[in-house]
Design a protein around this motif. Structure first.
Motif, PDB file in Angstrom:
ATOM      1  N   LEU A  24       0.843  -1.196   0.000  1.00  0.00           N
ATOM      2  CA  LEU A  24       0.000   0.000   0.000  1.00  0.00           C
ATOM      3  C   LEU A  24       0.878   1.246   0.000  1.00  0.00           C
ATOM      4  CD1 LEU A  24      -2.936   1.222   0.390  1.00  0.00           C
ATOM      5  CD2 LEU A  24      -2.324   1.379   2.817  1.00  0.00           C
ATOM      6  N   ARG A  25       0.550   2.200  -0.831  1.00  0.00           N
ATOM      7  CA  ARG A  25       1.220   3.492  -0.845  1.00  0.00           C
ATOM      8  C   ARG A  25       0.160   4.588  -0.768  1.00  0.00           C
ATOM      9  NH1 ARG A  25       4.513   0.615   0.301  1.00  0.00           N
ATOM     10  NH2 ARG A  25       6.616   0.277  -0.511  1.00  0.00           N
ATOM     11  N   ILE A  26       0.329   5.479   0.197  1.00  0.00           N
ATOM     12  CA  ILE A  26      -0.621   6.568   0.416  1.00  0.00           C
ATOM     13  C   ILE A  26       0.002   7.871  -0.059  1.00  0.00           C
ATOM     14  CG2 ILE A  26      -2.036   7.760   2.128  1.00  0.00           C
ATOM     15  CD1 ILE A  26      -1.705   5.271   3.927  1.00  0.00           C
ATOM     16  N   LEU A  27      -0.740   8.641  -0.808  1.00  0.00           N
ATOM     17  CA  LEU A  27      -0.251   9.915  -1.339  1.00  0.00           C
ATOM     18  C   LEU A  27      -1.152  11.055  -0.894  1.00  0.00           C
ATOM     19  CD1 LEU A  27       0.571   8.905  -5.048  1.00  0.00           C
ATOM     20  CD2 LEU A  27       2.084   8.857  -3.050  1.00  0.00           C
ATOM     21  N   ASP A  28      -0.552  12.121  -0.403  1.00  0.00           N
ATOM     22  CA  ASP A  28      -1.259  13.356  -0.119  1.00  0.00           C
ATOM     23  C   ASP A  28      -1.169  14.214  -1.381  1.00  0.00           C
ATOM     24  OD1 ASP A  28      -1.944  16.004   0.591  1.00  0.00           O
ATOM     25  OD2 ASP A  28      -1.341  15.683   2.681  1.00  0.00           O
ATOM     26  N   ALA A  52       2.203   8.565   4.432  1.00  0.00           N
ATOM     27  CA  ALA A  52       1.852   9.274   3.203  1.00  0.00           C
ATOM     28  C   ALA A  52       3.040  10.040   2.632  1.00  0.00           C
ATOM     29  CB  ALA A  52       0.684  10.226   3.455  1.00  0.00           C
ATOM     30  N   ARG A  53       3.139  10.031   1.306  1.00  0.00           N
ATOM     31  CA  ARG A  53       4.095  10.865   0.595  1.00  0.00           C
ATOM     32  C   ARG A  53       3.343  12.058   0.015  1.00  0.00           C
ATOM     33  NH1 ARG A  53       5.649   5.633   1.658  1.00  0.00           N
ATOM     34  NH2 ARG A  53       7.334   4.790   0.390  1.00  0.00           N
ATOM     35  N   PHE A  54       4.025  13.184  -0.164  1.00  0.00           N
ATOM     36  CA  PHE A  54       3.379  14.360  -0.723  1.00  0.00           C
ATOM     37  C   PHE A  54       3.537  14.364  -2.237  1.00  0.00           C
ATOM     38  CE2 PHE A  54       3.198  18.906  -1.908  1.00  0.00           C
ATOM     39  CZ  PHE A  54       1.914  19.178  -1.466  1.00  0.00           C
ATOM     40  N   PHE A  55       2.418  14.428  -2.950  1.00  0.00           N
ATOM     41  CA  PHE A  55       2.403  14.476  -4.413  1.00  0.00           C
ATOM     42  C   PHE A  55       2.071  15.906  -4.829  1.00  0.00           C
ATOM     43  CE2 PHE A  55       0.917  14.154  -8.682  1.00  0.00           C
ATOM     44  CZ  PHE A  55       1.397  12.974  -9.233  1.00  0.00           C
ATOM     45  N   ASP A  56       3.058  16.617  -5.337  1.00  0.00           N
ATOM     46  CA  ASP A  56       2.913  18.032  -5.693  1.00  0.00           C
ATOM     47  C   ASP A  56       2.527  18.135  -7.164  1.00  0.00           C
ATOM     48  OD1 ASP A  56       3.180  20.721  -6.276  1.00  0.00           O
ATOM     49  OD2 ASP A  56       5.033  20.977  -5.126  1.00  0.00           O
ATOM     50  N   ILE A  57       1.261  18.458  -7.438  1.00  0.00           N
ATOM     51  CA  ILE A  57       0.820  18.474  -8.831  1.00  0.00           C
ATOM     52  C   ILE A  57       1.408  19.645  -9.618  1.00  0.00           C
ATOM     53  CG2 ILE A  57      -1.314  17.266  -8.268  1.00  0.00           C
ATOM     54  CD1 ILE A  57      -2.814  19.887  -8.742  1.00  0.00           C
ATOM     55  N   ASP A  58       1.924  20.647  -8.928  1.00  0.00           N
ATOM     56  CA  ASP A  58       2.586  21.737  -9.643  1.00  0.00           C
ATOM     57  C   ASP A  58       4.029  21.390 -10.005  1.00  0.00           C
ATOM     58  OD1 ASP A  58       0.512  23.588  -9.863  1.00  0.00           O
ATOM     59  OD2 ASP A  58       0.827  24.327  -7.828  1.00  0.00           O
ATOM     60  N   ASP A  59       4.630  20.472  -9.245  1.00  0.00           N
ATOM     61  CA  ASP A  59       6.000  20.034  -9.536  1.00  0.00           C
ATOM     62  C   ASP A  59       6.008  18.843 -10.480  1.00  0.00           C
ATOM     63  OD1 ASP A  59       8.944  19.780  -9.076  1.00  0.00           O
ATOM     64  OD2 ASP A  59       8.303  17.870  -8.196  1.00  0.00           O
ATOM     65  N   ASP A  96      -6.726  14.277  -0.157  1.00  0.00           N
ATOM     66  CA  ASP A  96      -6.325  15.686  -0.112  1.00  0.00           C
ATOM     67  C   ASP A  96      -6.918  16.359   1.119  1.00  0.00           C
ATOM     68  OD1 ASP A  96      -8.917  16.989  -0.764  1.00  0.00           O
ATOM     69  OD2 ASP A  96      -8.641  16.120  -2.749  1.00  0.00           O
ATOM     70  N   GLY A  97      -6.439  17.555   1.402  1.00  0.00           N
ATOM     71  CA  GLY A  97      -6.819  18.272   2.610  1.00  0.00           C
ATOM     72  C   GLY A  97      -8.141  18.989   2.526  1.00  0.00           C
TER      73      GLY A  97
END
Length: 287
Positions: A24-28, A52-59, A96-97
């Motif tokens: 399982l991999r959790i992404l924020d 959780a890892r942070f997934f930056d959609i702008d990066d 997401d937050g």
């Protein structure tokens, strides 16, 4: 409570039960409109679902494009996922937050890259916290993992394809923006864009598909909402919005309904609204 489906949407109860699964991999995947004043990365660092890892959609985007958070080249996506320890054989859950907002965009991007086992967390971080579930502020331990990408080109559309679809009226173009923006009555949040919508498109505001707790409404409810907006669900669909984020909520709802023939206009109104040569319509959707 929605039925859990590890390929579209899972509940907080499902995630809590599977937290210790080795694959399982959790992404924020949090992202916020600039006018909210919220900093997604700072909020992640202050507290997130364990592991959780942070997934930056702008990066994790196409840096060659002037448009915001466009889909990155395959090589960049693979490189970023490897560095995050996300790859083949993993069941991915994205949250997401905001509850259910930008996580759907990340879900769609993984689908575009050919990864099938990815789901959005229904209700996201707010629901997780409201239920008193565990959070942490420590970064996860990451080990490289190879990801094989098989880009599913049919899931994305560019401006030329959308323009042709609008002329031929052979697709249902569905706009996730607010009714005021769709009709051209409210100003666009990005400067320099014309107001209105793609001719022939229908308006299904993404918020209308969500419950008060930001969970996705049941498939029979979302189907009724699409049909009430004049969407012919027997035809292939193209989802669109302001910059390709909330359009993915429509895509997620369509997938939950069992509809497979839909794609997303990546440039969305940020692209369409800037070109004076592209036609626009105002007011309610035309018949």
């Amino acid at each position: 409570m929605a039925q859990d489906d590890p390929k579209t949407l899972v509940s907080t109860q499902w995630l809590a039960a599977h937290m210790r699964d080795p694959d399982l991999r959790i992404l924020d995947g949090s992202w916020h409109m600039p006018d909210t004043g919220r900093n997604a990365k700072a909020e992640y660092e202050a507290g997130h679902i364990p592991g959780a890892r942070f997934f930056d959609i702008d990066d994790i985007a196409d840096s060659r494009s002037d448009l915001p958070h466009m889909v990155p080249p395959v090589e960049k996506f693979m490189s970023r996922m490897r560095a995050m320890g996300v790859g083949d054989g993993h069941q991915i859950v994205v949250y997401d937050g905001a509850g259910l907002f930008s996580a759907a965009r990340v879900w769609w991007m993984f689908k575009l890259m050919g990864h099938r086992d990815v789901a959005v967390l229904d209700g996201g971080f707010p629901k997780w916290v409201a239920e008193g579930r565990e959070i942490e502020d420590m970064p996860p331990i990451v080990r490289d993992r190879h990801m094989t990408v098989r880009r599913q080109a049919h899931l994305v559309r560019d401006v030329t394809q959308v323009s042709a679809a609008a002329k031929l009226r052979d697709h249902e173009i569905i706009d996730a923006r607010s009714p005021g923006r769709f009709r051209g009555e409210d100003p666009e949040p990005r400067e320099g864009l014309r107001a209105g919508h793609i001719p022939g498109s229908r308006n299904v505001h993404y918020a209308s598909l969500l419950n008060d707790d930001h969970t996705l409404k049941a498939p029979e409810e979302t189907r009724a909402i699409f049909e009430a907006a004049g969407v012919d669900l027997s035809r292939p669909a193209i989802t669109t919005c302001g910059s390709g984020v909330t359009a993915a909520i429509l895509s997620l709802a369509l997938a939950r309904m069992g509809k497979d023939d839909h794609s997303l206009y990546d440039g969305s109104w940020t692209e369409w609204g800037m070109f004076p040569t592209l036609p626009i319509a105002t007011g309610d959707a035309d018949v």
